[in-house]
Enzyme design. Structure first.
Site, mmCIF file in Angstrom:
data_model
loop_
_atom_site.group_PDB
_atom_site.id
_atom_site.type_symbol
_atom_site.label_atom_id
_atom_site.label_comp_id
_atom_site.label_asym_id
_atom_site.label_seq_id
_atom_site.Cartn_x
_atom_site.Cartn_y
_atom_site.Cartn_z
ATOM 1 N N ASP A 8 12.231 -6.333 -5.513
ATOM 2 C CA ASP A 8 11.973 -4.931 -5.219
ATOM 3 C C ASP A 8 10.980 -4.926 -4.053
ATOM 4 O O ASP A 8 10.392 -5.966 -3.727
ATOM 5 C CB ASP A 8 11.371 -4.258 -6.459
ATOM 6 C CG ASP A 8 10.962 -2.819 -6.204
ATOM 7 O OD1 ASP A 8 11.689 -2.111 -5.497
ATOM 8 O OD2 ASP A 8 9.904 -2.420 -6.722
ATOM 9 N N ASP A 10 8.577 -1.774 -2.840
ATOM 10 C CA ASP A 10 7.348 -1.020 -3.082
ATOM 11 C C ASP A 10 6.700 -1.466 -4.386
ATOM 12 O O ASP A 10 7.310 -1.391 -5.452
ATOM 13 C CB ASP A 10 7.647 0.486 -3.141
ATOM 14 C CG ASP A 10 8.144 1.019 -1.811
ATOM 15 O OD1 ASP A 10 7.332 1.125 -0.882
ATOM 16 O OD2 ASP A 10 9.353 1.309 -1.696
#
Length: 212
Positions: A8, A10
């Site tokens: 991922d 953020d």
């Protein structure tokens, strides 16, 4: 054997959640939206287009298209990423060590596509990724698993042979629904429910790579 690691972005590569909150507050407040903590909590796992539509439905503004407002938010976040210190400590050497172990490295994020190169260039890790995927091009973002199926397809790896590193419940749920193993990057977070993860890591230090 697990053959790919999908990150991922953020909250895993960069500490950018605060930038999204700041941009959300600044842009929508300027349009007359009453941004509250209660509603902001609901937008945390949304894509930028979903967030824009959410606030428009609550406090409709005039004379500015939703796409234009969305771009205002994105531009502000890009500005903050470029100017603020936001790298997650140790993530670059962590990825470099994974590469030496011959893993394919992917990125799957709810963030808009145009933000991805800004982040990867800031961290100087662009060359380490074999594929990048944005939920901007999917019908639904996380927790829908579409983005993770797309990432696996781009990498040429079966979903069940992928490990995902996530920091949010919606992201972990998306990966689980894609039949992938999930590593929760907790980073000191005590609020998120990490129970659905297969493994948890607090930081990106040397010992954490051994479990892979």
């Amino acid at each position: 054997m697990n053959k790919a690691i999908i990150f991922d972005m953020d909250g895993v590569l960069i500490d950018s959640e605060r930038f999204w909150k700041q941009a959300e507050n600044e842009v929508f407040t300027s349009l007359g939206v009453k941004v509250t903590n209660e509603y902001s909590k609901l937008t945390e796992s949304m894509t930028t287009s979903e967030v824009t539509k959410f606030w428009y439905d609550k406090y409709p503004w005039k004379n500015i298209e939703l796409r234009t407002v969305e771009e205002m938010v994105i531009s502000r976040v890009i500005e903050l990423i470029k100017t603020e210190n936001c790298q997650i400590k140790g993530v670059k050497p962590f990825i470099e060590k994974l590469k030496t172990k011959k893993y394919k490295i992917g990125l799957a994020t709810n963030s808009p596509d145009k933000i991805i190169p800004v982040v990867l260039e800031k961290l100087n890790v662009f060359h380490l990724f074999d594929s990048i995927s944005s939920a901007e091009f999917e019908i639904k973002g996380k927790p829908d698993p579409a983005i993770y199926f797309k990432a696996a397809k781009k990498l040429g790896i079966k979903p069940e042979n992928c490990i995902v590193i996530e920091d949010s419940y919606s992201g972990m749920l998306a990966a689980k629904n894609a039949r992938m193993k999930v590593v929760a990057f907790t980073n000191g977070n005590r609020e998120c429910d990490f129970e659905i993860a297969d493994y948890k890591i607090e930081n990106f230090n040397d010992k954490e790579i051994e479990f892979i």
